[in-house]
Design a protein around this motif. Structure first.
Motif, PDB file in Angstrom:
ATOM      1  N   ALA A  91      33.847  11.086 -44.399  1.00  0.00           N
ATOM      2  CA  ALA A  91      32.971  11.379 -43.263  1.00  0.00           C
ATOM      3  C   ALA A  91      31.675  10.581 -43.371  1.00  0.00           C
ATOM      4  O   ALA A  91      31.187  10.015 -42.394  1.00  0.00           O
ATOM      5  N   SER A  92      31.127  10.501 -44.599  1.00  0.00           N
ATOM      6  CA  SER A  92      29.875   9.754 -44.774  1.00  0.00           C
ATOM      7  C   SER A  92      30.092   8.272 -44.470  1.00  0.00           C
ATOM      8  O   SER A  92      29.257   7.634 -43.825  1.00  0.00           O
ATOM      9  N   PHE A  93      31.218   7.721 -44.943  1.00  0.00           N
ATOM     10  CA  PHE A  93      31.501   6.303 -44.667  1.00  0.00           C
ATOM     11  C   PHE A  93      31.577   6.071 -43.169  1.00  0.00           C
ATOM     12  O   PHE A  93      31.041   5.089 -42.655  1.00  0.00           O
ATOM     13  N   ILE A  94      32.242   7.002 -42.470  1.00  0.00           N
ATOM     14  CA  ILE A  94      32.408   6.820 -41.029  1.00  0.00           C
ATOM     15  C   ILE A  94      31.055   6.838 -40.327  1.00  0.00           C
ATOM     16  O   ILE A  94      30.813   6.041 -39.424  1.00  0.00           O
ATOM     17  N   VAL A  95      30.157   7.706 -40.782  1.00  0.00           N
ATOM     18  CA  VAL A  95      28.830   7.747 -40.154  1.00  0.00           C
ATOM     19  C   VAL A  95      28.093   6.429 -40.395  1.00  0.00           C
ATOM     20  O   VAL A  95      27.476   5.863 -39.486  1.00  0.00           O
ATOM     21  N   ILE A  96      28.170   5.910 -41.624  1.00  0.00           N
ATOM     22  CA  ILE A  96      27.518   4.629 -41.935  1.00  0.00           C
ATOM     23  C   ILE A  96      28.089   3.535 -41.030  1.00  0.00           C
ATOM     24  O   ILE A  96      27.348   2.773 -40.391  1.00  0.00           O
ATOM     25  N   ILE A  97      29.425   3.473 -40.953  1.00  0.00           N
ATOM     26  CA  ILE A  97      30.070   2.436 -40.143  1.00  0.00           C
ATOM     27  C   ILE A  97      29.669   2.587 -38.676  1.00  0.00           C
ATOM     28  O   ILE A  97      29.291   1.619 -38.018  1.00  0.00           O
ATOM     29  N   ALA A  98      29.710   3.833 -38.189  1.00  0.00           N
ATOM     30  CA  ALA A  98      29.427   4.060 -36.772  1.00  0.00           C
ATOM     31  C   ALA A  98      28.002   3.642 -36.417  1.00  0.00           C
ATOM     32  O   ALA A  98      27.767   3.098 -35.336  1.00  0.00           O
ATOM     33  N   SER A  99      27.052   3.834 -37.350  1.00  0.00           N
ATOM     34  CA  SER A  99      25.676   3.431 -37.045  1.00  0.00           C
ATOM     35  C   SER A  99      25.603   1.931 -36.794  1.00  0.00           C
ATOM     36  O   SER A  99      24.944   1.478 -35.856  1.00  0.00           O
ATOM     37  N   PHE A 100      26.299   1.147 -37.636  1.00  0.00           N
ATOM     38  CA  PHE A 100      26.248  -0.303 -37.431  1.00  0.00           C
ATOM     39  C   PHE A 100      27.004  -0.730 -36.187  1.00  0.00           C
ATOM     40  O   PHE A 100      26.629  -1.704 -35.534  1.00  0.00           O
ATOM     41  N   VAL A 101      28.063   0.012 -35.861  1.00  0.00           N
ATOM     42  CA  VAL A 101      28.793  -0.319 -34.639  1.00  0.00           C
ATOM     43  C   VAL A 101      27.909  -0.109 -33.416  1.00  0.00           C
ATOM     44  O   VAL A 101      27.916  -0.923 -32.489  1.00  0.00           O
ATOM     45  N   VAL A 102      27.118   0.976 -33.440  1.00  0.00           N
ATOM     46  CA  VAL A 102      26.210   1.210 -32.311  1.00  0.00           C
ATOM     47  C   VAL A 102      25.219   0.056 -32.192  1.00  0.00           C
ATOM     48  O   VAL A 102      24.934  -0.431 -31.092  1.00  0.00           O
ATOM     49  N   ILE A 103      24.724  -0.441 -33.342  1.00  0.00           N
ATOM     50  CA  ILE A 103      23.802  -1.582 -33.316  1.00  0.00           C
ATOM     51  C   ILE A 103      24.481  -2.790 -32.663  1.00  0.00           C
ATOM     52  O   ILE A 103      23.936  -3.421 -31.753  1.00  0.00           O
ATOM     53  N   VAL A 104      25.705  -3.102 -33.120  1.00  0.00           N
ATOM     54  CA  VAL A 104      26.430  -4.248 -32.567  1.00  0.00           C
ATOM     55  C   VAL A 104      26.631  -4.074 -31.064  1.00  0.00           C
ATOM     56  O   VAL A 104      26.426  -5.003 -30.276  1.00  0.00           O
ATOM     57  N   GLU A 105      27.006  -2.859 -30.677  1.00  0.00           N
ATOM     58  CA  GLU A 105      27.263  -2.565 -29.274  1.00  0.00           C
ATOM     59  C   GLU A 105      26.024  -2.858 -28.426  1.00  0.00           C
ATOM     60  O   GLU A 105      26.103  -3.532 -27.406  1.00  0.00           O
ATOM     61  N   LEU A 106      24.870  -2.362 -28.892  1.00  0.00           N
ATOM     62  CA  LEU A 106      23.647  -2.528 -28.105  1.00  0.00           C
ATOM     63  C   LEU A 106      23.203  -3.983 -28.080  1.00  0.00           C
ATOM     64  O   LEU A 106      22.796  -4.505 -27.037  1.00  0.00           O
ATOM     65  N   VAL A 107      23.310  -4.671 -29.240  1.00  0.00           N
ATOM     66  CA  VAL A 107      22.890  -6.077 -29.294  1.00  0.00           C
ATOM     67  C   VAL A 107      23.777  -6.929 -28.396  1.00  0.00           C
ATOM     68  O   VAL A 107      23.294  -7.768 -27.625  1.00  0.00           O
ATOM     69  N   MET A 108      25.091  -6.688 -28.446  1.00  0.00           N
ATOM     70  CA  MET A 108      25.993  -7.499 -27.620  1.00  0.00           C
ATOM     71  C   MET A 108      25.766  -7.234 -26.142  1.00  0.00           C
ATOM     72  O   MET A 108      25.820  -8.145 -25.321  1.00  0.00           O
ATOM     73  N   GLN A 109      25.495  -5.970 -25.819  1.00  0.00           N
ATOM     74  CA  GLN A 109      25.257  -5.637 -24.421  1.00  0.00           C
ATOM     75  C   GLN A 109      24.004  -6.346 -23.916  1.00  0.00           C
ATOM     76  O   GLN A 109      23.941  -6.774 -22.763  1.00  0.00           O
ATOM     77  N   ALA A 110      23.022  -6.516 -24.801  1.00  0.00           N
ATOM     78  CA  ALA A 110      21.767  -7.138 -24.398  1.00  0.00           C
ATOM     79  C   ALA A 110      21.864  -8.655 -24.342  1.00  0.00           C
ATOM     80  O   ALA A 110      21.335  -9.282 -23.433  1.00  0.00           O
ATOM     81  N   TYR A 111      22.534  -9.280 -25.331  1.00  0.00           N
ATOM     82  CA  TYR A 111      22.456 -10.743 -25.433  1.00  0.00           C
ATOM     83  C   TYR A 111      23.764 -11.473 -25.133  1.00  0.00           C
ATOM     84  O   TYR A 111      23.745 -12.663 -24.864  1.00  0.00           O
ATOM     85  N   PHE A 112      24.903 -10.804 -25.278  1.00  0.00           N
ATOM     86  CA  PHE A 112      26.184 -11.486 -25.018  1.00  0.00           C
ATOM     87  C   PHE A 112      26.979 -10.658 -24.020  1.00  0.00           C
ATOM     88  O   PHE A 112      28.083 -10.220 -24.306  1.00  0.00           O
ATOM     89  N   TYR A 113      26.406 -10.447 -22.844  1.00  0.00           N
ATOM     90  CA  TYR A 113      27.004  -9.486 -21.926  1.00  0.00           C
ATOM     91  C   TYR A 113      28.412  -9.874 -21.509  1.00  0.00           C
ATOM     92  O   TYR A 113      29.295  -9.041 -21.375  1.00  0.00           O
ATOM     93  N   GLN A 114      28.628 -11.208 -21.307  1.00  0.00           N
ATOM     94  CA  GLN A 114      29.941 -11.686 -20.883  1.00  0.00           C
ATOM     95  C   GLN A 114      31.032 -11.291 -21.887  1.00  0.00           C
ATOM     96  O   GLN A 114      32.057 -10.731 -21.523  1.00  0.00           O
ATOM     97  N   LEU A 115      30.744 -11.579 -23.155  1.00  0.00           N
ATOM     98  CA  LEU A 115      31.696 -11.264 -24.220  1.00  0.00           C
ATOM     99  C   LEU A 115      31.868  -9.749 -24.351  1.00  0.00           C
ATOM    100  O   LEU A 115      32.978  -9.252 -24.551  1.00  0.00           O
TER     101      LEU A 115
END
Lengths: 191, 201
Positions: free
Chosen positions: B69-93
């Motif tokens: 569960a702890s690993f999943i929370v760590i992973i999910a936090s970084f996924v949220v970061i990637v999600e937000l960054v991609m939405q902001a700067y690489f919207y097409q992709l």
């Protein structure tokens, strides 16, 4: 009612979650070596996915949206699913030991089955209401179970045939999956 | 257990998704073109590096019973970061990859490395492991994307390279083509390893 039947056909046959949407492929190739394990996994996924579809919808609409935390969707959903799987495991162990014997070892694997999180996200992105979400989750899971059982039926026969050495194991599994997917694309146009 | 080995094993020895048959969903779904493959691969690499680093740093503090569960929370936090960054700067992709960005959370490669490697090794080795496996995964997705794009639409990275009058083999862009292409590629890799084993032995 007609809408629900269409949704059901679409989720099971036309947009099969495994073969056309590519969700949940790891267990698809991992546990499709025998019929028993495939049936067990299929049932476990139907059970968990339907519940997860309902609960994630409620969490999204009654917790995340009022608090303005939609961007935490991914993290919230995966936590809900992980907790749910753990909870279901404990409940089944308590009230239905025979069912637990049959499904037990597959339950923990479901947390990382991307079909569960995938369907939860699709429910939100398509803007389904609660009833439609539950229905869609159930139908998708049935599609998953169907494809898994079909695949297991075929793979059991591979044990008896001479397969070229480099193709043994996963490689032939993937190509078989491709052929099943090709057959399923015949359903396009049904809905 | 050398640093170099931990880094380089991801490129052939346990190259995902061929040797380490995990993370198949994004592999099959997004490789309709080479550029999508690279995008998905790099997003996964980013999450893998940071999840490995943090799991490794926190490995002494996470109780064994709740580690997954702890690993999943760590992973999910970084996924949220990637999600937000991609939405902001690489919207097409971001649009093209769609649902598969949040699904990096349940990519079994990442959880697999956290469990099998990062929770037992130090941060430097874990970083090397994450970087190696991540780049290996990116290269695999790129190769598969190139093959499907070349045969399916006659282009590589959007540039037309086939002869004029080439009939695109659109089967490769459809879901069944993904399975068949990956299966054949895997069989080719097996063939090469078997040849090598025969020479060596």
């Amino acid at each position: 009612m007609a809408d629900f039947i269409l949704l059901m056909i679409s989720a099971i046959l036309v947009n099969n979650i495994l073969l056309i949407r590519f969700l949940g492929n790891c267990p698809f190739l991992g546990v499709s070596r025998s019929m028993d394990t495939a049936t067990g996994m299929g049932l476990a996924v139907i059970f968990v996915l339907t519940l997860a579809g309902m609960i994630t919808w409620l969490v999204h609409n009654y917790i995340l949206i009022p608090l303005g935390l939609e961007y935490l969707r991914t993290i919230a959903f995966i936590l809900v699913i992980a907790t749910l799987v753990q909870f279901v495991e404990m409940v089944i162990q308590k009230i239905a030991p025979p069912l637990y014997e049959a499904l037990g070892i597959y339950l923990p694997l479901i947390t990382t089955n991307c079909a569960v999180l995938g369907v939860a996200i699709i429910n939100i992105e398509e803007g389904y209401d609660l009833i439609t979400s539950i229905f869609f989750s159930f139908a998708s899971a049935c599609g998953f179970a169907l494809a898994l059982v079909l695949m297991a039926g075929m793979r059991e026969r591979f044990a008896l045939t001479g397969i070229p050495k480099p193709f043994e194991g996963t490689a032939i599994g993937l190509i078989t999956a491709g052929l099943i997917a090709l057959a399923f694309s015949g359903f396009i146009g049904l809905v | 257990m050398s640093l170099k080995h931990e880094f380089s094993k991801g490129f052939w020895e346990i190259l995902p998704p061929f040797r380490l048959v995990l993370g198949l969903c994004p592999t099959l779904a997004v490789t309709t073109s080479a550029i999508n493959g690279i995008g998905m691969g790099l997003a996964t690499t980013f999450v893998l590096i940071f999840s490995n680093l943090f799991v490794s740093l926190l490995r002494k503090f996470i109780p064994t019973q709740v580690r997954i569960a702890s690993f999943i929370v760590i992973i999910a936090s970084f996924v949220v970061i990637v999600e937000l960054v991609m939405q902001a700067y690489f919207y097409q992709l971001f649009k093209v990859l769609g649902i598969f960005i949040p699904l990096i959370v349940v990519n079994c490669i990442i959880l697999g490395r956290a469990e099998a490697f990062a929770s037992k090794n130090g941060p430097i080795l874990s970083l090397a492991d994450g970087l190696g496996i991540g780049l290996g995964f990116t290269i695999s997705l790129f190769v598969l994307g190139c093959i499907r794009e070349l045969l399916g639409s006659g282009t590589i990275l959007g540039i037309y390279v086939m002869w004029s009058g080439f009939e695109p083999f659109t089967f490769m862009l459809k879901p069944p083509g993904a399975f068949v292409a990956l299966g054949i590629l895997l069989a080719l890799m097996n063939l090469i390893s078997q040849r090598q084993a025969r020479k060596g032995g």
